[in-house]
Design a protein around this motif. Sequence first.
Motif, PDB file in Angstrom:
ATOM      1  N   TYR A 166       0.824  -1.210   0.000  1.00 26.87           N
ATOM      2  CA  TYR A 166       0.000   0.000   0.000  1.00 26.87           C
ATOM      3  C   TYR A 166       0.859   1.260   0.000  1.00 26.87           C
ATOM      4  O   TYR A 166       0.509   2.257  -0.642  1.00 26.87           O
ATOM      5  N   LEU A 167       1.977   1.212   0.718  1.00 24.92           N
ATOM      6  CA  LEU A 167       2.866   2.377   0.743  1.00 24.92           C
ATOM      7  C   LEU A 167       3.452   2.644  -0.639  1.00 24.92           C
ATOM      8  O   LEU A 167       3.596   3.800  -1.054  1.00 24.92           O
ATOM      9  N   ILE A 168       3.794   1.576  -1.355  1.00 26.38           N
ATOM     10  CA  ILE A 168       4.334   1.730  -2.716  1.00 26.38           C
ATOM     11  C   ILE A 168       3.274   2.331  -3.630  1.00 26.38           C
ATOM     12  O   ILE A 168       3.565   3.223  -4.437  1.00 26.38           O
ATOM     13  N   THR A 169       2.037   1.866  -3.494  1.00 21.90           N
ATOM     14  CA  THR A 169       0.939   2.420  -4.290  1.00 21.90           C
ATOM     15  C   THR A 169       0.789   3.915  -4.037  1.00 21.90           C
ATOM     16  O   THR A 169       0.509   4.693  -4.964  1.00 21.90           O
ATOM     17  N   SER A 170       1.007   4.320  -2.792  1.00 20.54           N
ATOM     18  CA  SER A 170       0.894   5.739  -2.424  1.00 20.54           C
ATOM     19  C   SER A 170       2.176   6.519  -2.701  1.00 20.54           C
ATOM     20  O   SER A 170       2.283   7.685  -2.326  1.00 20.54           O
ATOM     21  N   LYS A 171       3.159   5.854  -3.329  1.00 21.27           N
ATOM     22  CA  LYS A 171       4.451   6.453  -3.674  1.00 21.27           C
ATOM     23  C   LYS A 171       5.233   6.908  -2.443  1.00 21.27           C
ATOM     24  O   LYS A 171       6.053   7.826  -2.514  1.00 21.27           O
ATOM     25  N   TYR A 199      13.232   0.412  -5.967  1.00 22.94           N
ATOM     26  CA  TYR A 199      14.467   0.927  -6.567  1.00 22.94           C
ATOM     27  C   TYR A 199      14.264   1.300  -8.035  1.00 22.94           C
ATOM     28  O   TYR A 199      14.905   2.224  -8.545  1.00 22.94           O
ATOM     29  N   PHE A 200      13.369   0.586  -8.715  1.00 18.39           N
ATOM     30  CA  PHE A 200      13.059   0.941 -10.102  1.00 18.39           C
ATOM     31  C   PHE A 200      12.458   2.345 -10.158  1.00 18.39           C
ATOM     32  O   PHE A 200      12.861   3.170 -10.984  1.00 18.39           O
ATOM     33  N   PHE A 201      11.490   2.606  -9.284  1.00 18.50           N
ATOM     34  CA  PHE A 201      10.850   3.930  -9.283  1.00 18.50           C
ATOM     35  C   PHE A 201      11.799   5.022  -8.784  1.00 18.50           C
ATOM     36  O   PHE A 201      11.640   6.191  -9.153  1.00 18.50           O
ATOM     37  N   LYS A 202      12.775   4.632  -7.983  1.00 16.82           N
ATOM     38  CA  LYS A 202      13.760   5.609  -7.500  1.00 16.82           C
ATOM     39  C   LYS A 202      14.933   5.741  -8.469  1.00 16.82           C
ATOM     40  O   LYS A 202      15.889   6.471  -8.206  1.00 16.82           O
ATOM     41  N   ASN A 203      14.869   4.968  -9.573  1.00 14.54           N
ATOM     42  CA  ASN A 203      15.912   4.979 -10.607  1.00 14.54           C
ATOM     43  C   ASN A 203      17.267   4.517 -10.079  1.00 14.54           C
ATOM     44  O   ASN A 203      18.314   4.911 -10.581  1.00 14.54           O
TER      45      ASN A 203
END
Length: 334
Positions: free
Chosen positions: A73-78, A106-110
């Motif tokens: 859920y935290l990932i969904t909320s970024k 890590y993908f979303f954080k590049n």
Amino acid sequence: MKNKILLLGLLSIVTLFIFLNFRVYKSYVQQQTMLGDINNNTQDFLEFADDIEVDFPNTSVTSMHLKSVKARYLITSKRYDEALDLLNTIEYDPLKMSMSQKAEIYFFKNDLGNMYGNAKESWESLPLNQAHLIWYLKALSIFNKKQEIINIYKEYKEKSDTLKWIYFYFTAAFNIMDDFNSEIIKEQAKGALYSYGSKNLAELNTILFYIIYGENQFKESLEFSKNGQELFSKNNFLDAAESYQNAIERFPINPDHYYNKMAALFQLNKHSKILETYETLPDSINPKNGQFEFLVGRSFLNAKDTIKACEFLNISKNYNYEPSLSYLKNLCLN
């Protein structure tokens, strides 16, 4: 005095027991909704994510650590840093979901290096897990490790018990096709189509068609088929048959293209062309429902070849195609 101390001790134990049981009960109530979210890929519990019990109990009924459930859920909320901090506190994670989730974060954080490392570790621990496979394939694609992607299917195609796993692999393989590996991937796709095509999983079949015949050719076949239907409805049977032939040439494993062409030719009374089209229909894609043989039988009947007509009508009957029964009764059983 002793009795009072003993009584207070017992009350404390009972109170603690009730409190712990309440926490467990609360967690199980929460898990009912969260399990539905996991199974259905929904987020119904998102607004209550901060209240999720993650310490007692710390494992869900699915054996997935509740910190991983909350992290979802935290990932969904970024809220990536919060999710990462939470996942880093997990000590025992038999499903390795935390590793797969870290790869996603890590993908979303590049941070692609850490993404690759976590994706690889989670996949190597449980290579048939769909989530692990998705992120590992994505990592391999990012780092252009095409041969490693191809080897995954070679090694695990016989071990997977879910067609979704197969679908995710070929989706990744389709995106890495080039002059060096396209033939290998095509052969893999042909084998998969032979093994799983009858399962009627539209997504899997479509990606296999794209690989084997090319995305443009497959889409063109659909357009020619649609055009053929429009021409047929306008009684333009000659052009309809030609349009269906174009569909066959671009996508030769769809039996509907053959049948539709034969139906258009039947309207034109082109007996030899009907028989020719039927004979080019691969036996492997003949649905064997009697429709093809019934049409050929009626074509022979129009050509005044009763013996051949009865032969094909009888084949149609053996495939349990009911319309052939009246023809057999009135024509072939006298």
